[in-house]
Design a protein around this motif. Structure first.
Motif, PDB file in Angstrom:
ATOM      1  N   LEU A 102      11.996 -10.342   0.841  1.00 52.18           N
ATOM      2  CA  LEU A 102      11.590  -8.934   0.949  1.00 52.18           C
ATOM      3  C   LEU A 102      12.637  -8.085   1.646  1.00 52.18           C
ATOM      4  O   LEU A 102      12.521  -6.868   1.708  1.00 52.18           O
ATOM      5  CB  LEU A 102      10.271  -8.835   1.729  1.00 52.18           C
ATOM      6  N   PHE A 103      13.650  -8.736   2.158  1.00 50.67           N
ATOM      7  CA  PHE A 103      14.617  -8.061   3.015  1.00 50.67           C
ATOM      8  C   PHE A 103      15.276  -6.886   2.307  1.00 50.67           C
ATOM      9  O   PHE A 103      15.457  -5.827   2.878  1.00 50.67           O
ATOM     10  CB  PHE A 103      15.654  -9.058   3.523  1.00 50.67           C
ATOM     11  N   GLY A 104      15.625  -7.074   1.047  1.00 48.05           N
ATOM     12  CA  GLY A 104      16.312  -6.026   0.314  1.00 48.05           C
ATOM     13  C   GLY A 104      15.409  -4.849  -0.060  1.00 48.05           C
ATOM     14  O   GLY A 104      15.887  -3.837  -0.564  1.00 48.05           O
ATOM     15  N   GLY A 105      14.111  -4.945   0.184  1.00 51.25           N
ATOM     16  CA  GLY A 105      13.196  -3.874  -0.232  1.00 51.25           C
ATOM     17  C   GLY A 105      13.081  -3.842  -1.747  1.00 51.25           C
ATOM     18  O   GLY A 105      13.032  -4.887  -2.383  1.00 51.25           O
ATOM     19  N   GLY A 106      13.029  -2.656  -2.336  1.00 61.70           N
ATOM     20  CA  GLY A 106      13.076  -2.498  -3.788  1.00 61.70           C
ATOM     21  C   GLY A 106      11.931  -3.125  -4.540  1.00 61.70           C
ATOM     22  O   GLY A 106      10.794  -3.120  -4.079  1.00 61.70           O
ATOM     23  N   THR A 107      12.251  -3.696  -5.715  1.00 60.19           N
ATOM     24  CA  THR A 107      11.219  -4.212  -6.615  1.00 60.19           C
ATOM     25  C   THR A 107      10.349  -5.286  -5.977  1.00 60.19           C
ATOM     26  O   THR A 107       9.155  -5.342  -6.250  1.00 60.19           O
ATOM     27  CB  THR A 107      11.849  -4.881  -7.869  1.00 60.19           C
ATOM     28  N   ALA A 108      10.952  -6.146  -5.154  1.00 57.14           N
ATOM     29  CA  ALA A 108      10.174  -7.238  -4.565  1.00 57.14           C
ATOM     30  C   ALA A 108       9.063  -6.680  -3.681  1.00 57.14           C
ATOM     31  O   ALA A 108       7.918  -7.127  -3.750  1.00 57.14           O
ATOM     32  CB  ALA A 108      11.089  -8.165  -3.763  1.00 57.14           C
ATOM     33  N   VAL A 109       9.388  -5.686  -2.880  1.00 59.70           N
ATOM     34  CA  VAL A 109       8.382  -5.082  -2.008  1.00 59.70           C
ATOM     35  C   VAL A 109       7.327  -4.346  -2.838  1.00 59.70           C
ATOM     36  O   VAL A 109       6.129  -4.442  -2.568  1.00 59.70           O
ATOM     37  CB  VAL A 109       9.037  -4.155  -0.959  1.00 59.70           C
ATOM     38  N   GLN A 110       7.772  -3.653  -3.881  1.00 58.78           N
ATOM     39  CA  GLN A 110       6.814  -2.982  -4.769  1.00 58.78           C
ATOM     40  C   GLN A 110       5.845  -3.975  -5.391  1.00 58.78           C
ATOM     41  O   GLN A 110       4.654  -3.697  -5.511  1.00 58.78           O
ATOM     42  CB  GLN A 110       7.553  -2.252  -5.894  1.00 58.78           C
ATOM     43  N   ALA A 111       6.368  -5.124  -5.807  1.00 61.04           N
ATOM     44  CA  ALA A 111       5.506  -6.143  -6.423  1.00 61.04           C
ATOM     45  C   ALA A 111       4.455  -6.610  -5.422  1.00 61.04           C
ATOM     46  O   ALA A 111       3.283  -6.771  -5.765  1.00 61.04           O
ATOM     47  CB  ALA A 111       6.345  -7.318  -6.917  1.00 61.04           C
ATOM     48  N   VAL A 112       4.872  -6.818  -4.185  1.00 61.94           N
ATOM     49  CA  VAL A 112       3.931  -7.240  -3.142  1.00 61.94           C
ATOM     50  C   VAL A 112       2.862  -6.168  -2.946  1.00 61.94           C
ATOM     51  O   VAL A 112       1.668  -6.468  -2.821  1.00 61.94           O
ATOM     52  CB  VAL A 112       4.687  -7.550  -1.828  1.00 61.94           C
ATOM     53  N   GLU A 113       3.287  -4.903  -2.939  1.00 58.56           N
ATOM     54  CA  GLU A 113       2.316  -3.809  -2.775  1.00 58.56           C
ATOM     55  C   GLU A 113       1.326  -3.772  -3.936  1.00 58.56           C
ATOM     56  O   GLU A 113       0.126  -3.582  -3.747  1.00 58.56           O
ATOM     57  CB  GLU A 113       3.045  -2.471  -2.645  1.00 58.56           C
ATOM     58  N   THR A 114       1.835  -3.964  -5.149  1.00 59.90           N
ATOM     59  CA  THR A 114       0.956  -3.946  -6.324  1.00 59.90           C
ATOM     60  C   THR A 114      -0.045  -5.094  -6.269  1.00 59.90           C
ATOM     61  O   THR A 114      -1.242  -4.909  -6.488  1.00 59.90           O
ATOM     62  CB  THR A 114       1.789  -4.057  -7.623  1.00 59.90           C
ATOM     63  N   LEU A 115       0.445  -6.298  -5.947  1.00 55.76           N
ATOM     64  CA  LEU A 115      -0.445  -7.464  -5.858  1.00 55.76           C
ATOM     65  C   LEU A 115      -1.499  -7.235  -4.780  1.00 55.76           C
ATOM     66  O   LEU A 115      -2.691  -7.482  -4.989  1.00 55.76           O
ATOM     67  CB  LEU A 115       0.363  -8.725  -5.523  1.00 55.76           C
ATOM     68  N   HIS A 116      -1.057  -6.754  -3.637  1.00 58.42           N
ATOM     69  CA  HIS A 116      -1.986  -6.528  -2.527  1.00 58.42           C
ATOM     70  C   HIS A 116      -3.023  -5.482  -2.908  1.00 58.42           C
ATOM     71  O   HIS A 116      -4.216  -5.639  -2.617  1.00 58.42           O
ATOM     72  CB  HIS A 116      -1.205  -6.101  -1.285  1.00 58.42           C
ATOM     73  N   GLY A 117      -2.572  -4.435  -3.592  1.00 56.01           N
ATOM     74  CA  GLY A 117      -3.489  -3.395  -4.054  1.00 56.01           C
ATOM     75  C   GLY A 117      -4.536  -3.938  -5.017  1.00 56.01           C
ATOM     76  O   GLY A 117      -5.662  -3.447  -5.089  1.00 56.01           O
ATOM     77  N   ALA A 118      -4.166  -4.990  -5.751  1.00 56.22           N
ATOM     78  CA  ALA A 118      -5.101  -5.603  -6.707  1.00 56.22           C
ATOM     79  C   ALA A 118      -6.021  -6.614  -6.013  1.00 56.22           C
ATOM     80  O   ALA A 118      -6.867  -7.221  -6.657  1.00 56.22           O
ATOM     81  CB  ALA A 118      -4.326  -6.280  -7.830  1.00 56.22           C
ATOM     82  N   GLY A 119      -5.829  -6.822  -4.717  1.00 52.86           N
ATOM     83  CA  GLY A 119      -6.729  -7.701  -3.975  1.00 52.86           C
ATOM     84  C   GLY A 119      -6.173  -9.084  -3.694  1.00 52.86           C
ATOM     85  O   GLY A 119      -6.833  -9.912  -3.065  1.00 52.86           O
ATOM     86  N   VAL A 120      -4.959  -9.362  -4.148  1.00 53.13           N
ATOM     87  CA  VAL A 120      -4.324 -10.669  -3.897  1.00 53.13           C
ATOM     88  C   VAL A 120      -3.829 -10.707  -2.451  1.00 53.13           C
ATOM     89  O   VAL A 120      -3.297  -9.726  -1.941  1.00 53.13           O
ATOM     90  CB  VAL A 120      -3.147 -10.892  -4.882  1.00 53.13           C
ATOM     91  N   GLY A 121      -4.028 -11.852  -1.786  1.00 57.65           N
ATOM     92  CA  GLY A 121      -3.551 -12.013  -0.407  1.00 57.65           C
ATOM     93  C   GLY A 121      -2.044 -12.233  -0.363  1.00 57.65           C
ATOM     94  O   GLY A 121      -1.456 -12.810  -1.284  1.00 57.65           O
ATOM     95  N   ILE A 122      -1.423 -11.775   0.715  1.00 56.56           N
ATOM     96  CA  ILE A 122       0.021 -11.944   0.889  1.00 56.56           C
ATOM     97  C   ILE A 122       0.281 -12.701   2.187  1.00 56.56           C
ATOM     98  O   ILE A 122      -0.220 -12.326   3.250  1.00 56.56           O
ATOM     99  CB  ILE A 122       0.740 -10.572   0.977  1.00 56.56           C
ATOM    100  N   ALA A 123       1.065 -13.771   2.081  1.00 56.37           N
ATOM    101  CA  ALA A 123       1.468 -14.526   3.271  1.00 56.37           C
ATOM    102  C   ALA A 123       2.968 -14.431   3.447  1.00 56.37           C
ATOM    103  O   ALA A 123       3.718 -14.491   2.465  1.00 56.37           O
ATOM    104  CB  ALA A 123       1.056 -15.993   3.139  1.00 56.37           C
ATOM    105  N   LEU A 124       3.409 -14.282   4.684  1.00 57.63           N
ATOM    106  CA  LEU A 124       4.840 -14.408   4.976  1.00 57.63           C
ATOM    107  C   LEU A 124       5.103 -15.849   5.364  1.00 57.63           C
ATOM    108  O   LEU A 124       4.589 -16.344   6.373  1.00 57.63           O
ATOM    109  CB  LEU A 124       5.258 -13.472   6.100  1.00 57.63           C
TER     110      LEU A 124
END
Ligand code: C2E
Ligand code: CA
Ligand code: CA
Ligand code: CA
Length: 280
Positions: A157-179
């Protein structure tokens, strides 16, 4: 091969060449093995420390190479990331483990784990259609989005960009996110403010500080405060002894994972209620 010149530099180059050849060979073998079905998924229990009950499990990929036998994901996942095959391999792991999870829920009812944790690499996250693929797999398996936890590393996630957007989209859909491997990458704490995170997986290297008869393990102590303060769940990784498990439980960790509780296996037994710690 580079002995002729007798120079260290030449020898070094020869080593690099060999390593590049080896990587190219592994990469080509990955392609064949994807077609031949040489990959499978194993599952490691994630346990509630207070009760010893298995609450979830992490899916981990395994490769049975046709000639070399078992190859560690630590060796082939980076190769698959470099040549892009991680996208197809990762989708295989995601689909296999979600269907498996749904089957456990159907067959085991209350004994089944409550969620499944799946590792996702930087390359997968940056693939434009990734959240849509995940949504499709969840629907096809007939599970709830909240029953999937996606494990990403801070570095991804360090670079930001698409990877962070994907995490936001998944989280918005209700999927859990773990670091994953929390505390070992870049800018750990800063990320927690900018990326939606539900779970911190506290890296094994910090759990390793809890040694028999030892003093305080400073980082696991600090990280339970961080995760509680931010309203996150913490999962301690790589717990190998009863002493580590008891120490973590006494610090306030609710969940842990490690060989002490169970190794990753193709067919975990969820009805045995895991390894129970002595009270105290
Ligand atoms: P990870 O995600 O941090 O997974 C935990 C690793 O620690 C696993 O190694 C697991 O078998 C091992 N482990 C668990 N408990 C203990 C313990 O008590 N002691 C010790 N010494 N080790 C323990 P594994 O399966 O070899 O995987 C290594 C890494 O490869 C994973 O680290 C992850 O980064 C990557 N990986 C594995 N499967 C996948 C996958 O499906 N997709 C992606 N993108 N990466 C994967
Ligand atoms: Ca992981
Ligand atoms: Ca980890
Ligand atoms: Ca790791």
């Amino acid at each position: 091969a580079a002995k002729a010149a007798g120079s260290q530099l030449m020898v070094y180059h020869a080593d690099l060449d060999e390593r590049a050849d080896e990587t190219a060979r592994l990469g080509a073998d990955l392609r064949h093995s994807l077609d031949d079905g040489d990959f499978h998924v194993v599952y490691q229990p994630i346990v509630e420390l207070r009760t010893g009950r298995v609450r979830a499990c992490e899916a981990l990929v395994r490769w049975r190479h046709p000639v070399r036998g078992f190859v560690s994901p630590a060796d082939f996942v980076p190769v698959a990331e470099d040549n892009g095959l991680i996208v197809e391999l990762g989708e295989f792991v995601m689909r296999t483990s979600c269907h498996r999870f749904a089957a456990w829920r159907r067959e085991l009812g209350a004994d089944a784990p409550s969620y499944i944790s799946v590792n996702v690499s930087a390359r997968q996250l940056s693939e434009p259609g990734f959240p849509t693929v995940v949504a499709g797999i969840i629907a096809e398996a007939g599970m709830e989005p909240a029953q999937l936890l996606v494990e990403v590393t801070e570095t991804a996630l360090f670079g930001g960009g698409t990877a962070v957007q994907a995490v936001e989209t998944l989280h918005g859909a209700g999927v859990g996110i773990a670091l994953d491997d929390f505390g070992t990458g870049h800018s750990s704490l800063g990320l927690l403010r900018t990326v939606p995170v539900d779970v911190l997986k506290v890296d094994k290297s910090f759990v390793d500080e809890i040694i028999e008869g030892g003093g305080r393990a400073v980082i696991v102590d600090a990280l339970i405060h961080v995760s509680k303060g931010l309203g996150l769940r913490a999962v301690a990784e790589g717990v190998e002894t009863a002493e580590q498990a008891a120490y973590l439980r006494d610090l306030g960790y609710e969940f842990a994972q490690g060989y002490f509780f169970g190794r990753p296996v193709p067919d975990p037994d969820f009805t045995g209620n895991g390894q129970v710690l002595a009270a105290g």
